[in-house]
Write a protein that holds these residues in place. Structure first.
Motif, PDB file in Angstrom:
ATOM      1  N   PHE A  87      -4.139  -7.951   5.607  1.00  0.00           N
ATOM      2  CA  PHE A  87      -3.574  -6.699   6.101  1.00  0.00           C
ATOM      3  C   PHE A  87      -2.773  -6.023   4.996  1.00  0.00           C
ATOM      4  CE2 PHE A  87      -0.545 -10.052   6.867  1.00  0.00           C
ATOM      5  CZ  PHE A  87       0.714  -9.501   6.677  1.00  0.00           C
ATOM      6  N   TYR A  88      -2.415  -4.774   5.246  1.00  0.00           N
ATOM      7  CA  TYR A  88      -1.671  -3.972   4.276  1.00  0.00           C
ATOM      8  C   TYR A  88      -0.267  -3.686   4.812  1.00  0.00           C
ATOM      9  CZ  TYR A  88      -6.201  -3.279   2.091  1.00  0.00           C
ATOM     10  OH  TYR A  88      -7.410  -3.486   1.480  1.00  0.00           O
ATOM     11  N   VAL A  89       0.702  -3.722   3.896  1.00  0.00           N
ATOM     12  CA  VAL A  89       2.092  -3.432   4.236  1.00  0.00           C
ATOM     13  C   VAL A  89       2.471  -2.114   3.575  1.00  0.00           C
ATOM     14  CG1 VAL A  89       4.464  -4.297   4.208  1.00  0.00           C
ATOM     15  CG2 VAL A  89       2.565  -5.905   4.248  1.00  0.00           C
ATOM     16  N   GLY A  90       2.870  -1.158   4.380  1.00  0.00           N
ATOM     17  CA  GLY A  90       3.168   0.172   3.857  1.00  0.00           C
ATOM     18  C   GLY A  90       4.453   0.222   3.055  1.00  0.00           C
ATOM     19  N   MET A  91       4.471   1.124   2.061  1.00  0.00           N
ATOM     20  CA  MET A  91       5.695   1.314   1.266  1.00  0.00           C
ATOM     21  C   MET A  91       5.946   2.786   0.929  1.00  0.00           C
ATOM     22  SD  MET A  91       4.624  -0.328  -2.421  1.00  0.00           S
ATOM     23  CE  MET A  91       3.246   0.313  -3.369  1.00  0.00           C
ATOM     24  N   LYS A  92       5.213   3.689   1.609  1.00  0.00           N
ATOM     25  CA  LYS A  92       5.383   5.116   1.347  1.00  0.00           C
ATOM     26  C   LYS A  92       6.674   5.620   1.984  1.00  0.00           C
ATOM     27  CE  LYS A  92       2.712   7.994   3.552  1.00  0.00           C
ATOM     28  NZ  LYS A  92       1.521   8.765   3.975  1.00  0.00           N
ATOM     29  N   ASN A  93       7.458   6.359   1.208  1.00  0.00           N
ATOM     30  CA  ASN A  93       8.677   6.986   1.706  1.00  0.00           C
ATOM     31  C   ASN A  93       8.736   8.387   1.113  1.00  0.00           C
ATOM     32  OD1 ASN A  93      11.257   7.890   2.288  1.00  0.00           O
ATOM     33  ND2 ASN A  93      12.223   5.891   1.990  1.00  0.00           N
ATOM     34  N   GLU A  94       8.390   9.383   1.920  1.00  0.00           N
ATOM     35  CA  GLU A  94       8.264  10.758   1.432  1.00  0.00           C
ATOM     36  C   GLU A  94       9.551  11.259   0.787  1.00  0.00           C
ATOM     37  OE1 GLU A  94       5.529  12.182   1.230  1.00  0.00           O
ATOM     38  OE2 GLU A  94       4.191  11.473   2.808  1.00  0.00           O
ATOM     39  N   SER A  95      10.697  10.772   1.268  1.00  0.00           N
ATOM     40  CA  SER A  95      11.973  11.253   0.730  1.00  0.00           C
ATOM     41  C   SER A  95      12.202  10.804  -0.703  1.00  0.00           C
ATOM     42  CB  SER A  95      13.127  10.770   1.614  1.00  0.00           C
ATOM     43  OG  SER A  95      13.251   9.358   1.558  1.00  0.00           O
ATOM     44  N   ARG A  96      11.437   9.799  -1.156  1.00  0.00           N
ATOM     45  CA  ARG A  96      11.583   9.291  -2.527  1.00  0.00           C
ATOM     46  C   ARG A  96      10.472   9.775  -3.452  1.00  0.00           C
ATOM     47  NH1 ARG A  96      13.658   3.017  -2.218  1.00  0.00           N
ATOM     48  NH2 ARG A  96      15.431   3.366  -0.802  1.00  0.00           N
ATOM     49  N   SER A 113       0.823  -1.198   0.000  1.00  0.00           N
ATOM     50  CA  SER A 113       0.000   0.000   0.000  1.00  0.00           C
ATOM     51  C   SER A 113       0.859   1.251   0.000  1.00  0.00           C
ATOM     52  CB  SER A 113      -0.916   0.014   1.223  1.00  0.00           C
ATOM     53  OG  SER A 113      -1.629   1.236   1.308  1.00  0.00           O
ATOM     54  N   SER A 114       0.494   2.190  -0.893  1.00  0.00           N
ATOM     55  CA  SER A 114       1.167   3.488  -0.941  1.00  0.00           C
ATOM     56  C   SER A 114       0.583   4.462   0.073  1.00  0.00           C
ATOM     57  CB  SER A 114       1.060   4.078  -2.355  1.00  0.00           C
ATOM     58  OG  SER A 114      -0.304   4.251  -2.724  1.00  0.00           O
ATOM     59  N   ARG A 115      -0.470   4.063   0.781  1.00  0.00           N
ATOM     60  CA  ARG A 115      -1.106   4.933   1.778  1.00  0.00           C
ATOM     61  C   ARG A 115      -0.322   4.983   3.079  1.00  0.00           C
ATOM     62  NH1 ARG A 115      -6.816   2.707   2.999  1.00  0.00           N
ATOM     63  NH2 ARG A 115      -6.687   4.378   4.546  1.00  0.00           N
ATOM     64  N   PHE A 116       0.372   3.891   3.408  1.00  0.00           N
ATOM     65  CA  PHE A 116       1.001   3.764   4.713  1.00  0.00           C
ATOM     66  C   PHE A 116       2.523   3.780   4.587  1.00  0.00           C
ATOM     67  CE2 PHE A 116      -3.009   1.274   4.756  1.00  0.00           C
ATOM     68  CZ  PHE A 116      -3.745   2.152   5.555  1.00  0.00           C
ATOM     69  N   PRO A 117       3.218   4.287   5.612  1.00  0.00           N
ATOM     70  CA  PRO A 117       4.678   4.410   5.509  1.00  0.00           C
ATOM     71  C   PRO A 117       5.383   3.070   5.506  1.00  0.00           C
ATOM     72  CG  PRO A 117       3.872   5.190   7.649  1.00  0.00           C
ATOM     73  CD  PRO A 117       2.672   4.857   6.838  1.00  0.00           C
ATOM     74  N   ILE A 118       6.567   3.062   4.915  1.00  0.00           N
ATOM     75  CA  ILE A 118       7.391   1.858   4.896  1.00  0.00           C
ATOM     76  C   ILE A 118       7.692   1.447   6.344  1.00  0.00           C
ATOM     77  CG2 ILE A 118       9.550   3.177   4.778  1.00  0.00           C
ATOM     78  CD1 ILE A 118       8.907  -0.063   2.816  1.00  0.00           C
ATOM     79  N   GLY A 119       7.585   0.162   6.607  1.00  0.00           N
ATOM     80  CA  GLY A 119       7.810  -0.332   7.956  1.00  0.00           C
ATOM     81  C   GLY A 119       6.570  -0.367   8.811  1.00  0.00           C
ATOM     82  N   ALA A 120       5.425   0.063   8.256  1.00  0.00           N
ATOM     83  CA  ALA A 120       4.164   0.037   8.994  1.00  0.00           C
ATOM     84  C   ALA A 120       3.219  -0.973   8.365  1.00  0.00           C
ATOM     85  CB  ALA A 120       3.506   1.421   9.008  1.00  0.00           C
ATOM     86  N   ASN A 173       7.784   0.516  -4.112  1.00  0.00           N
ATOM     87  CA  ASN A 173       9.014   0.755  -3.357  1.00  0.00           C
ATOM     88  C   ASN A 173       9.535  -0.615  -2.930  1.00  0.00           C
ATOM     89  OD1 ASN A 173      11.032   1.336  -1.542  1.00  0.00           O
ATOM     90  ND2 ASN A 173       9.762   2.543  -0.154  1.00  0.00           N
ATOM     91  N   GLU A 174      10.590  -1.075  -3.560  1.00  0.00           N
ATOM     92  CA  GLU A 174      11.062  -2.443  -3.344  1.00  0.00           C
ATOM     93  C   GLU A 174      11.655  -2.670  -1.956  1.00  0.00           C
ATOM     94  OE1 GLU A 174      11.893  -3.731  -7.981  1.00  0.00           O
ATOM     95  OE2 GLU A 174      13.475  -2.668  -6.882  1.00  0.00           O
ATOM     96  N   ASP A 175      11.789  -1.611  -1.159  1.00  0.00           N
ATOM     97  CA  ASP A 175      12.189  -1.789   0.236  1.00  0.00           C
ATOM     98  C   ASP A 175      11.123  -2.534   1.028  1.00  0.00           C
ATOM     99  OD1 ASP A 175      14.508  -0.414  -0.274  1.00  0.00           O
ATOM    100  OD2 ASP A 175      13.815   1.488   0.574  1.00  0.00           O
ATOM    101  N   VAL A 176       9.916  -2.643   0.466  1.00  0.00           N
ATOM    102  CA  VAL A 176       8.837  -3.340   1.162  1.00  0.00           C
ATOM    103  C   VAL A 176       9.006  -4.858   1.110  1.00  0.00           C
ATOM    104  CG1 VAL A 176       7.237  -3.647  -0.798  1.00  0.00           C
ATOM    105  CG2 VAL A 176       6.328  -3.271   1.509  1.00  0.00           C
ATOM    106  N   LEU A 177       9.789  -5.359   0.167  1.00  0.00           N
ATOM    107  CA  LEU A 177       9.877  -6.804  -0.037  1.00  0.00           C
ATOM    108  C   LEU A 177      10.338  -7.579   1.196  1.00  0.00           C
ATOM    109  CD1 LEU A 177      11.320  -6.877  -3.689  1.00  0.00           C
ATOM    110  CD2 LEU A 177       8.933  -7.038  -2.962  1.00  0.00           C
ATOM    111  N   PRO A 178      11.385  -7.120   1.916  1.00  0.00           N
ATOM    112  CA  PRO A 178      11.770  -7.873   3.124  1.00  0.00           C
ATOM    113  C   PRO A 178      10.677  -7.912   4.185  1.00  0.00           C
ATOM    114  CG  PRO A 178      13.527  -6.368   2.457  1.00  0.00           C
ATOM    115  CD  PRO A 178      12.323  -6.026   1.634  1.00  0.00           C
ATOM    116  N   TYR A 179       9.922  -6.824   4.312  1.00  0.00           N
ATOM    117  CA  TYR A 179       8.840  -6.806   5.299  1.00  0.00           C
ATOM    118  C   TYR A 179       7.784  -7.848   4.942  1.00  0.00           C
ATOM    119  CZ  TYR A 179      10.708  -2.452   7.224  1.00  0.00           C
ATOM    120  OH  TYR A 179      11.511  -1.508   7.817  1.00  0.00           O
ATOM    121  N   GLY A 180       7.409  -7.902   3.679  1.00  0.00           N
ATOM    122  CA  GLY A 180       6.398  -8.865   3.262  1.00  0.00           C
ATOM    123  C   GLY A 180       6.845 -10.296   3.477  1.00  0.00           C
TER     124      GLY A 180
END
Length: 444
Positions: free
Chosen positions: A384-393, A201-208, A407-414
């Motif tokens: 559930f939803y896994v966040g991938m939003k990163n304002e700096s990018r 989800s692009s709605r929620f921050p990465i790591g959330a 945002n491929e940084d989400v892959l390890p979280y998933g």
């Protein structure tokens, strides 16, 4: 790449040692359980595994396939499962793949990823843009597959510690095709005690992560109506029966169902998104076609809404001296996605250990729909939803946009969440009695 592979093997070795320490006592401590998701996330972030998941995701993204056409995606999945030594069933529901890791005995817990793409043209210019005109992974299902394969690798490396069986569900046709329904009908949930799934989800921050107990997404259906009158010259409306006027009145009256018949506290939606009729400015056409969607958060409200849509279209058309024929398409209605209360508590515990309590978001229900609902109707389920939003990018576009990116940084979280939920579930819900022979899966 050799260095990455070496580092990955070292991390897996360390993970196995930490697992043996955590699970060495018969009575599981909260501290020991809490180490499992931490170790999985650390391993999933290892460059060797992360780069592999990125490579998988990009390969799928370049070659998107629509529902029940995911033949190459399915082949890629099976190739990777073969490399890992994971047994599987195929084909299931045309292109689906069902893998098995663990003892082959209860409890059985399933983790699911959808595989299909959307019929839309990608507008993002990048090295791995879709190579198939008019098709795009615009909802993140390419990432979902990569994350589930990443979890499969983590689980397979630690299969000796699994206290039951993990069922890997690679599902076709989530985008309107009801692939989950066909998989349930194929019997993939036989003996399964619970099933989990996630969505980027692009709605929620990465790591959330975000979810809630109870209704999460709405039941949904589609309708189409052909309103027939009598064509004629626009200057002589008295000699015609105008279906455009009738259709316009129908659309207004459909909104009265929501504003004057539905309980304001019981969220419902009727939207007409299709209106086709006429081809000349001075001709009243013979017929008009309208179509739309309807949504509700309970089966009772949903079926009542469907009934009233049919009545309003038919009767309002008759007021304007027109006839109406209504169809609801050949695709199944999606039920409400309802998250199991017990699994909500369990998910919260795992999520706190994985990302911390401050990164767990209690979200509001969504009028969108998700065919995971078919699984959750059959057995206790949790989505559930896994966040991938990163304002700096920069801003990420929402799903179903031609400018959607992951945002491929989400892959390890998933991958870590899949592996942690499955492993912890098997540990915490292990049966107290010895299972019968009939409870085992032959594939193992």
């Amino acid at each position: 790449m050799v260095v990455f592979k070496y580092a990955y093997l070292i991390s897996i070795f360390c993970l196995v040692l930490s697992w043996r320490s955590a699970l060495s006592v018969s009575s599981l401590t909260q501290e020991g359980l809490g180490e499992i998701p931490v170790n999985f996330l650390e391993s999933a972030r290892n460059p060797g595994l992360l780069d592999w998941m990125v490579e998988i995701r990009r390969a799928i993204h370049e070659n998107p396939e629509l529902g029940f056409e995911e033949f190459e995606t399915s082949k890629l999945i099976r190739t990777e499962l073969d490399k890992m030594g994971i047994p599987y069933k195929h084909p299931v529901a045309v292109t689906g793949v069902i893998g098995f890791i663990g003892t082959g005995k209860p409890p059985f817990v399933a983790i699911r990823a959808d595989m299909d793409a959307l019929a839309m043209q990608e507008r993002v210019e990048w090295e791995h843009k879709s190579k198939i005109p008019g098709k795009m992974h615009g909802c993140g299902h390419d990432a979902h597959v990569a994350m589930l394969l990443g979890a499969a690798k983590l689980l397979q490396e630690n299969r000796q510690n699994l206290q039951g069986t993990v069922v890997l569900v690679f599902q076709p046709a989530e985008e309107g095709g009801g692939g989950a329904k066909k998989m349930v009908e194929a019997g993939i949930l036989e003996n399964v005690d619970a099933i989990f799934a996630m969505h980027v989800s692009s709605r929620f921050p990465i790591g959330a992560v975000a979810s809630r107990s109870g209704p999460l997404t709405a039941a949904s259906g589609f309708f189409e109506a052909v309103i027939s009158g009598k064509g004629g010259h626009a200057a002589l409306p008295q000699h015609a029966v105008d279906p455009i006027l009738a259709a316009s009145n129908v659309i207004g009256s459909l909104q009265h169902i929501i504003s004057r018949e539905a309980d304001p506290l019981d969220s419902q939606v009727v939207t007409v998104g299709k209106f086709q009729g006429g081809g000349a400015f001075n001709v009243i056409p013979d017929s008009v076609t309208i179509g739309g969607t309807f949504r509700a958060f309970s089966k009772k409200s949903f079926m009542q809404l469907k009934q009233r849509i049919g009545e309003v279209i038919t009767l309002q058309a008759a007021v304007q001296r027109c006839n109406a024929t209504i169809s609801y398409g050949d695709k199944p209605f999606y039920p409400v996605t309802v998250n199991n209360e017990g699994l909500h508590q369990f998910f919260g515990s795992v999520a706190r250990d994985t990302v911390g309590g401050n990164n767990i978001i209690e979200m509001q229900p969504s009028m969108g729909s998700e065919d995971f609902s078919f699984f959750a109707e059959a057995v206790p389920g949790y989505f559930f939803y896994v966040g991938m939003k990163n304002e700096s990018r920069g801003k990420l576009e929402p799903g179903h946009s031609p400018y959607f990116t992951v945002n491929e940084d989400v892959l390890p979280y998933g991958a870590a969440f899949h592996a942690s939920l499955a492993t912890r579930y098997l540990l915490e819900y292990a049966p107290k009695s010895t299972p019968s022979k009939g409870d085992a899966h032959d594939e193992l």
